[in-house]
Design a protein around this motif. Structure first.
Motif, short mmCIF file in Angstrom:
data_model
loop_
_atom_site.label_atom_id
_atom_site.label_comp_id
_atom_site.label_asym_id
_atom_site.label_seq_id
_atom_site.Cartn_x
_atom_site.Cartn_y
_atom_site.Cartn_z
N HIS A 14 9.37 41.22 -0.15
CA HIS A 14 10.37 40.57 -1.06
C HIS A 14 11.49 41.73 -1.18
O HIS A 14 11.39 42.66 -1.51
CB HIS A 14 9.88 40.24 -2.45
CG HIS A 14 8.95 38.86 -2.40
ND1 HIS A 14 7.80 38.98 -1.98
CD2 HIS A 14 9.34 37.56 -2.55
CE1 HIS A 14 7.07 37.81 -1.81
NE2 HIS A 14 8.39 36.87 -2.48
N ILE A 15 12.87 40.95 -1.18
CA ILE A 15 13.83 41.86 -1.61
C ILE A 15 14.07 41.86 -3.05
O ILE A 15 14.39 40.82 -3.82
CB ILE A 15 15.31 41.32 -0.82
CG1 ILE A 15 14.89 40.98 0.57
CG2 ILE A 15 16.50 42.10 -1.27
CD1 ILE A 15 16.04 40.33 1.37
N PRO A 16 14.18 43.03 -3.67
CA PRO A 16 14.50 43.15 -5.04
C PRO A 16 15.75 42.81 -5.36
O PRO A 16 16.67 43.72 -4.80
CB PRO A 16 13.95 44.65 -5.57
CG PRO A 16 13.64 45.11 -4.26
CD PRO A 16 14.01 44.57 -3.07
N VAL A 17 16.12 41.96 -6.28
CA VAL A 17 17.55 41.53 -6.90
C VAL A 17 17.61 41.86 -8.34
O VAL A 17 16.69 41.24 -8.88
CB VAL A 17 17.81 40.26 -6.47
CG1 VAL A 17 19.05 39.72 -6.87
CG2 VAL A 17 17.79 40.07 -4.85
N LYS A 18 18.70 42.38 -8.70
CA LYS A 18 18.77 42.63 -10.20
C LYS A 18 19.67 41.55 -10.64
O LYS A 18 21.00 41.56 -10.28
CB LYS A 18 19.12 44.10 -10.40
CG LYS A 18 19.27 44.75 -11.54
CD LYS A 18 18.97 46.06 -11.77
CE LYS A 18 20.39 46.86 -10.82
NZ LYS A 18 20.21 48.50 -11.21
N ARG A 75 10.60 39.06 -14.62
CA ARG A 75 10.44 38.90 -13.11
C ARG A 75 10.19 37.28 -12.93
O ARG A 75 9.86 36.50 -13.49
CB ARG A 75 9.50 39.65 -12.50
CG ARG A 75 9.14 39.87 -11.29
CD ARG A 75 7.96 40.44 -11.16
NE ARG A 75 6.59 39.70 -10.71
CZ ARG A 75 5.40 40.35 -11.08
NH1 ARG A 75 5.40 41.43 -10.90
NH2 ARG A 75 4.36 39.44 -11.09
N LEU A 76 11.16 37.30 -11.69
CA LEU A 76 11.06 35.97 -11.08
C LEU A 76 10.75 35.89 -9.69
O LEU A 76 11.73 36.24 -9.04
CB LEU A 76 12.21 34.75 -11.54
CG LEU A 76 12.38 33.46 -11.17
CD1 LEU A 76 11.07 32.48 -11.71
CD2 LEU A 76 13.54 32.59 -11.70
N VAL A 81 12.67 36.77 -2.05
CA VAL A 81 13.41 37.58 -3.12
C VAL A 81 12.53 37.65 -4.52
O VAL A 81 12.04 36.62 -4.66
CB VAL A 81 14.86 37.09 -3.39
CG1 VAL A 81 15.80 37.54 -2.36
CG2 VAL A 81 15.03 35.67 -3.56
N VAL A 82 12.85 38.68 -4.92
CA VAL A 82 12.12 38.87 -6.24
C VAL A 82 13.54 39.17 -7.35
O VAL A 82 14.01 40.24 -7.17
CB VAL A 82 11.16 39.92 -6.58
CG1 VAL A 82 11.27 41.20 -5.90
CG2 VAL A 82 10.46 40.00 -7.88
N LEU A 83 13.47 38.25 -8.47
CA LEU A 83 14.60 38.36 -9.13
C LEU A 83 14.16 39.23 -10.58
O LEU A 83 13.12 38.98 -10.89
CB LEU A 83 15.17 37.10 -9.94
CG LEU A 83 15.89 36.22 -8.96
CD1 LEU A 83 16.61 35.12 -9.87
CD2 LEU A 83 16.96 36.94 -8.23
N TYR A 84 14.81 40.44 -10.85
CA TYR A 84 14.45 41.03 -11.79
C TYR A 84 15.60 41.00 -12.86
O TYR A 84 16.95 41.09 -12.65
CB TYR A 84 14.16 42.63 -11.67
CG TYR A 84 13.22 42.93 -10.68
CD1 TYR A 84 11.95 42.73 -11.29
CD2 TYR A 84 13.20 43.45 -9.46
CE1 TYR A 84 10.70 43.05 -10.77
CE2 TYR A 84 12.08 43.51 -8.76
CZ TYR A 84 10.71 43.51 -9.36
OH TYR A 84 9.64 43.73 -8.78
N LEU A 106 23.34 41.78 -8.80
CA LEU A 106 23.98 40.76 -8.27
C LEU A 106 25.14 40.39 -9.24
O LEU A 106 26.26 40.01 -8.64
CB LEU A 106 23.16 39.66 -7.96
CG LEU A 106 23.29 38.47 -7.13
CD1 LEU A 106 23.25 39.25 -5.75
CD2 LEU A 106 22.09 37.56 -7.12
N THR B 31 14.48 48.72 -10.17
CA THR B 31 13.84 47.63 -9.29
C THR B 31 13.35 48.07 -8.04
O THR B 31 13.08 47.24 -7.28
CB THR B 31 15.08 46.67 -9.09
OG1 THR B 31 16.28 47.28 -8.59
CG2 THR B 31 15.59 46.07 -10.55
N ARG B 93 9.93 50.82 -1.85
CA ARG B 93 11.11 49.91 -1.13
C ARG B 93 12.34 49.85 -1.97
O ARG B 93 12.22 49.27 -2.99
CB ARG B 93 10.51 48.56 -1.04
CG ARG B 93 11.55 47.73 -0.62
CD ARG B 93 11.32 46.34 0.17
NE ARG B 93 12.49 45.76 0.64
CZ ARG B 93 12.29 44.91 1.51
NH1 ARG B 93 11.51 44.10 1.90
NH2 ARG B 93 13.75 44.38 1.80
N PRO B 101 27.17 42.16 -3.29
CA PRO B 101 26.23 41.42 -2.86
C PRO B 101 26.09 40.93 -1.51
O PRO B 101 27.21 40.47 -0.89
CB PRO B 101 26.23 40.28 -3.83
CG PRO B 101 27.50 40.06 -4.36
CD PRO B 101 27.97 41.23 -4.22
#
Lengths: 192, 116
Positions: A14-18, A75-76, A81-84, A106, B31, B93, B101
């Motif tokens: 999963h790509i971590p997205v803030k 966290r979602l 992707v994983v939204l932080y 983001l 993160t 990671r 973005p």
């Protein structure tokens, strides 16, 4: 610790997205992070060092070298992707924290309360200084006065393109709709 | 709401990473996803390192979650992760480094949120 360990884990692909949810004290940041998060919201101590400020600023407060605060965190997980979600304090004294938090984020959803709209000015300053894309969501309280959009935009000095939404921070669907509007706005800014 | 800091510690928080060689250039941030390298033996680590490795045995977590679960400040856990990653105990990671973005990521977020 047992409950923490049994909570679902994400996979490393999963790509971590803030994403940052910002706003003045008591506007509903924690509530919104809770509404959106799949885990029980966490917080940990942030130590804000005085690095980057003038040494003179410490005159008379020699024994105090750090300020602590806490950021709510949720966290979602979505496909891929994983939204932080970070609920960030809006006072200008958290400028250093903001610069760090905003890096790689983001976007920001700025929560406002129409009963005390001027509390949002400091947050908007921080967001604009951080050069990060944002949308404004008015968290509607039962006794919130209703102002026309135009008046709110003017009061907040918003760019005509910046989304201005009304939400209920307690309601997951409403909170998600605000995030969708924010991400759509960021996408529009990118493709235009 | 959980707060990791409800009790007073005998050992100061900053000691958690004190014995580790932490690289000068640290890319670890809130993160960054952390997981345990395969076949790691945590016996040789200090207690905070052992706790962290045990926490991560269930699967990856972000650095910020690690800090909250360990009840340590983020800035300390950041160093702990950086040190243990440098020694090969943990793998990380990093979040995307790009300035703005990425359109692909935006689409993933949008479709994911809409599908909920």
């Amino acid at each position: 610790m047992a409950s923490a360990l049994s909570e679902s884990r994400i996979s490393v692909d999963h790509i971590p997205v803030k994403l940052i949810i910002a706003g003045p004290f008591g506007v509903g940041k924690t509530t919104m992070v809770s509404a959106l998060s799949e885990i029980k919201p966490l917080n940990t101590e942030e130590v804000l060092t005085q690095a980057g400020t003038l040494v003179d600023d410490l005159t008379g407060v020699n024994e105090k070298t750090t300020t602590t605060t806490a950021i709510d965190f949720g966290r979602l997980t979505l496909p891929g992707v994983v939204l932080y979600l970070f609920g960030a304090p809006g006072q200008t004294r958290f400028q250093v924290l903001w610069e760090e938090l905003a890096r790689g984020a983001l976007g920001v959803l700025v929560l406002a309360d129409t009963r005390r709209i001027d509390d949002s000015f400091a947050v908007l300053d921080l967001v604009e200084n951080a050069g990060i894309r944002y949308a404004v969501a008015v968290n509607h309280f039962p006794d919130s006065p209703d102002y026309p959009d135009e008046a709110l935009r003017q009061a907040l000095d918003l760019d005509p393109r910046t989304p201005l939404l009304v939400c209920d921070a307690r309601d997951p669907a409403s909170a998600r709709a605000s995030l969708i509007a924010l991400v759509e706005h960021i996408k529009e800014l990118m493709v235009s | 709401m959980t707060s990791g800091r409800q009790r007073r510690r005998v050992v100061p928080d900053f000691m958690a990473a004190a014995k580790l060689a932490v690289p000068e250039q640290i890319n670890v941030e809130r993160t960054t996803l952390v997981y345990v390298a395969p076949e790691v033996v945590s016996d040789a680590l200090d207690p905070p390192g052992v706790h962290l490795v045990n926490l991560l045995k269930e699967g990856p977590l972000s650095v910020y979650e690690c800090a909250a679960h360990l009840g340590l400040p983020y800035c300390v856990v950041r160093l702990l992760v950086a040190g243990l990653a440098a020694s090969g105990t943990l793998l990380t990671r990093d979040p995307p480094r790009a300035e703005g973005p990425d359109l692909e990521i935006l689409e993933l977020v949008l479709s994911g949120l809409r599908a909920l």
